[in-house]
Design an enzyme around this catalytic site. Structure first.
Site, mmCIF file in Angstrom:
data_model
loop_
_atom_site.group_PDB
_atom_site.id
_atom_site.type_symbol
_atom_site.label_atom_id
_atom_site.label_comp_id
_atom_site.label_asym_id
_atom_site.label_seq_id
_atom_site.Cartn_x
_atom_site.Cartn_y
_atom_site.Cartn_z
ATOM 1 C CE1 TYR A 147 -9.899 -1.691 -9.484
ATOM 2 C CE2 TYR A 147 -10.339 0.315 -8.521
ATOM 3 C CZ TYR A 147 -10.726 -0.794 -8.928
ATOM 4 O OH TYR A 147 -11.989 -1.296 -8.786
ATOM 5 C CB CYS B 36 -0.338 40.178 17.193
ATOM 6 S SG CYS B 36 0.902 38.627 17.576
ATOM 7 C CE LYS C 171 -4.126 1.821 2.188
ATOM 8 N NZ LYS C 171 -3.723 3.406 2.322
HETATM 9 S S1 IVH Z 1 -6.675 -0.386 -4.760
HETATM 10 C C1 IVH Z 1 -11.300 0.454 -4.821
HETATM 11 N N1 IVH Z 1 -4.031 -0.760 -4.428
HETATM 12 O O1 IVH Z 1 -4.950 3.612 -0.718
HETATM 13 C C2 IVH Z 1 -9.805 0.430 -4.185
HETATM 14 N N2 IVH Z 1 -5.077 1.209 -3.447
HETATM 15 O O2 IVH Z 1 -7.580 3.574 1.106
HETATM 16 C C3 IVH Z 1 -8.841 1.033 -4.977
HETATM 17 N N3 IVH Z 1 -3.295 2.878 -2.165
HETATM 18 O O3 IVH Z 1 -7.041 5.672 -2.286
HETATM 19 C C4 IVH Z 1 -7.555 1.106 -4.452
HETATM 20 N N4 IVH Z 1 -1.579 1.432 -2.667
HETATM 21 O O4 IVH Z 1 -4.532 5.853 -3.016
HETATM 22 C C5 IVH Z 1 -5.188 0.193 -4.048
HETATM 23 N N5 IVH Z 1 -1.725 -1.190 -3.938
HETATM 24 C C6 IVH Z 1 -2.786 -0.337 -3.810
HETATM 25 C C7 IVH Z 1 -2.726 0.717 -3.161
HETATM 26 C C8 IVH Z 1 -3.753 1.695 -2.844
HETATM 27 C C9 IVH Z 1 -2.179 2.739 -2.045
HETATM 28 C C10 IVH Z 1 -4.136 3.875 -1.598
HETATM 29 C C11 IVH Z 1 -5.171 4.427 -2.857
HETATM 30 C C12 IVH Z 1 -6.604 4.431 -2.402
HETATM 31 C C13 IVH Z 1 -6.169 4.162 -0.610
HETATM 32 C C14 IVH Z 1 -7.538 3.295 -0.310
#
Ligand code: IVH
Length: 668
Positions: free
Chosen positions: A226, A430, A115
């Site tokens: 995605y 200020c 993530k």
């Molecule tokens: S999938 C419908 N994959 O995490 C879901 N998100 O809380 C689509 N993010 O807004 C997101 N790494 O900015 C996905 N490998 C990953 C990700 C990822 C970071 C972020 C993204 C999203 C947030 C979700």
């Protein structure tokens, strides 16, 4: 050369340069020397300059950006950008697995991905060409930042290879690598500019810069994760990502398919350790069901997909020494204590300061100077002190006592009952308050005065040219252009936008005044209800609290603001300069009480009006636009492509669903 040959040459150079960009920025495997690359680029630049008819916004020459960008357009997402639900423990991951297994008997696979902790982006490709790049925004609409995204070398301007769908949306994360972040902040510190709190903020701040050549210099990176569209290459998410990699997109090489939740958990454990060696920030693992068919079957809740979850890593903690506490005075006079720490590495960045928020926090922590403190960086922007190691405290250590006088102007501080913050009451004398008020006044959401920024305000103030917001309108061209760093051009630009700001509608002028507790929404409510500044000025606290959504705290602040002679003089001067102090004709004509007290939710896309326009109409007619359905919602104003879960919920709660046409009829 003949035109056709030139066109061919340009085409070849563009392809070659993009190929080398890809080798360098996506694969990290360059094939040629930088010098050779630069020579090819120069050649292409020359040909393009001589043959402007072959201009292409997706040419590699455009990756350096320009300084011509205007404000970003807001665009609606084709598919809303939802967030993910979170899991903080292995148990919660097992619950997630169980939920899915209850819904299906099929065997299936998961994909585990890192993530990435940056800022999300949606890229639209048509016939393989990058058409539009949109930020997440509120999930429904975001900013069109295409010009800035084109400068990111790891994002393909044209997809290459085979089986590229005619239309495809690819989403991912834009990141600022730790190394670039540290360099950027070191430069900013040298220049005396405000530092970025973390790489995520720096990335999203950079993406919103008005000048794309500045963006190009910041060296953003990306990971895409995605794919969305009607005709994706495979039923497998993992396989689709592999296809995207073949098209030239940068995909994480650490994603892994897992057959069981135990394997998923092992991946999470492994990366909780290994992530410290990555060049970019990560804050967890995203676990997704691989099969798109199964994803579709599992569907979405109102906020997030049922087929995915984010496992969040625990916030990192380190210990360091508290060197001193300093105090910052904001625009409203609120005094914020800041801990100065012995620099320490935390979650990939060097931490030197931590917010202490207010006096109570200092007291509850029982802070002493030279204490060993534990610092944590969680989801929030600024690291915070979460504990003190009292065992290592020196017996003579001095307790941190909140200051009694303003650090800027020495006025004794005050604390209003029931409030956590101490204030400096000297708002007219200020310096940081005066400057802060002026900075707020000129900001984009307030008067939007182009050409004036924090630094210029600072400069004018230090030169004694301005002391309050009315003075800004009395600046003379010669006075501005004689200053070092500014010239005739800047002076003209400033005066022009000051002139234009005289058309800024009343509600924004009211917001710009910087009355404590009067944010954008409150300013809108007051302007719509009371129509002009005179009525607001003469309203009693009781009359103000009678307005829906205006509480006692706001009412008193507004009332007191207009009991201050200096504020009244300021308004008189601004009036004399021609600023808007009442609702304009069209807003007045469009006003009614027809939707008084109604709570209306807007969903989907509409034929005649944009969502913003519909929102405005609801507010002008006494209604309120709400963002989530509850049993108190009066209507669901439904457009095209409305999400099935929203419809379902409205039906379940028996909330009337109306079309755009029916809504317009209600206003007739
Ligand atoms: S999938 C419908 N994959 O995490 C879901 N998100 O809380 C689509 N993010 O807004 C997101 N790494 O900015 C996905 N490998 C990953 C990700 C990822 C970071 C972020 C993204 C999203 C947030 C979700």
């Amino acid at each position: 050369m003949e035109k056709a040959a030139i066109k061919q040459k340009i085409q070849t150079l563009r392809e070659e340069l993009e190929h080398h960009n890809y080798r360098y920025y996506v694969l990290s495997q360059p094939e040629i020397e930088d010098y050779e690359f630069d020579m090819k680029m120069k050649e292409l630049e020359k040909l393009e300059a001589e043959n402007p008819e072959f201009f292409d916004a997706n040419s590699p020459t455009q990756r350096v950006g320009s300084d011509l960008n205007k404000e970003f357009q807001q665009v609606e997402h084709r598919y809303p950008m939802l967030s993910l639900s979170n899991a903080y423990s292995e148990g919660e991951l097992r619950d997630f697995d169980q939920r899915i297994r209850k819904l299906t008997d099929q065997s299936f696979e998961y994909v585990c991905e890192l993530k990435f902790d940056g800022t999300s982006i949606s890229l639209q490709y048509k016939n393989g060409e990058l058409q539009q790049a949109i930020t997440r925004g509120d999930g429904v609409r975001g900013d069109d930042v295409t010009v800035n995204v084109r400068t990111i070398r790891s994002i393909p301007l044209k997809l290459k290879g085979e089986n590229i769908p005619e239309e495809i949306e690819i989403r991912g994360e834009i990141l600022l690598p730790f190394a670039v972040f540290d360099r950027l902040n070191a430069e900013r510190e040298k220049e005396g500019e405000a530092l970025f709190a973390n790489p995520r903020n720096a990335a999203s701040g950079t993406l919103k810069l008005q000048n794309s050549s500045e963006v190009a210099k910041r060296k953003l990176d990306s990971y895409l994760y995605y794919l969305l569209g009607e005709s994706l290459p495979s039923d497998g998410h993992f396989e689709n990502l592999q296809a995207a990699a073949r098209w030239g997109c940068k995909i994480s090489e650490h994603s892994r398919k897992c057959a069981t939740i135990d394997e998923v958990i092992a991946f999470c454990r492994e990366w909780d350790e290994k992530r410290h060696g990555l060049p970019v920030a990560t804050d967890g693992v995203v676990i997704k069901v691989n099969s798109l068919r199964l994803q579709q079957y599992l569907g979405f809740t109102a906020k997030s997909p049922r087929w995915a979850i984010a496992f969040k890593f625990k916030a990192e903690q380190v210990s360091t020494i508290l060197q001193s506490v300093s105090y910052q005075v904001g625009r409203t006079g609120a005094v914020t204590p800041v801990a100065n720490l012995e620099p320490v590495l935390l979650a990939g960045t060097t931490v030197k300061r931590a917010s202490l928020h207010n006096a109570d926090i200092i007291k509850n922590l029982g802070l002493h100077i030279s204490d060993t403190v534990f610092v944590e960086k969680g989801g929030e922007i600024i690291p915070k002190i979460v504990g003190v190691d009292t065992s290592s405290r020196h017996p003579m250590a001095q307790a941190v006592l909140f200051i009694k006088n303003c650090p800027e102007c020495d006025t004794p501080l005050v604390r209003n009952e029931g409030e956590a913050a101490f204030y400096c009451p000297n708002d007219a004398g200020c310096p940081p308050q005066i400057k802060g008020k002026m900075e707020h006044f000129i900001s984009r959401k307030a008067m939007n005065i182009d050409g004036l920024g924090e630094e210029t305000i600072d400069l004018f103030y230090n030169q004694g040219m301005i002391r309050n917001i009315a003075d800004i309108y009395e600046l003379k061209k010669e006075e501005i252009s004689q200053l070092e760093r500014l010239g005739d051009k800047s002076a003209e630009r400033i005066l022009k936008s000051l002139e234009e700001s005289k058309n800024v509608p009343f509600e924004r002028v009211l917001f710009a005044l910087g009355i404590r507790f009067v944010g954008e929404t409150v300013a809108k409510i007051l302007a719509n209800k009371l129509i002009n500044i005179e009525t607001i000025q003469s309203a009693s606290v009781e009359e103000l609290t009678n307005i829906d959504e205006i509480g006692g705290r706001i009412a008193e602040s507004v009332y007191n603001y207009f009991r201050n002679e200096e504020n009244l003089q300021l308004i008189e001067r601004l009036k004399a300069h021609g600023l808007q102090f009442e609702l304009n004709e069209t807003s007045l004509q469009n006003r009614s009480e027809k939707l008084n007290g109604l709570l209306i939710i807007i969903s989907g896309t509409f034929e005649q009006y944009s969502r913003d326009e519909l929102k405005k109409m609801i507010e002008q007619n006494g209604g309120k636009n709400v963002s989530s359905i509850s049993k108190n919602t009066s209507y669901l104003l439904a457009g095209n492509n409305i999400g099935p879960s929203k419809l379902e919920k409205a039906q379940k709660l028996e909330i009337p669903i109306i079309s755009e046409e029916e809504f317009l009829k209600m206003l007739e």
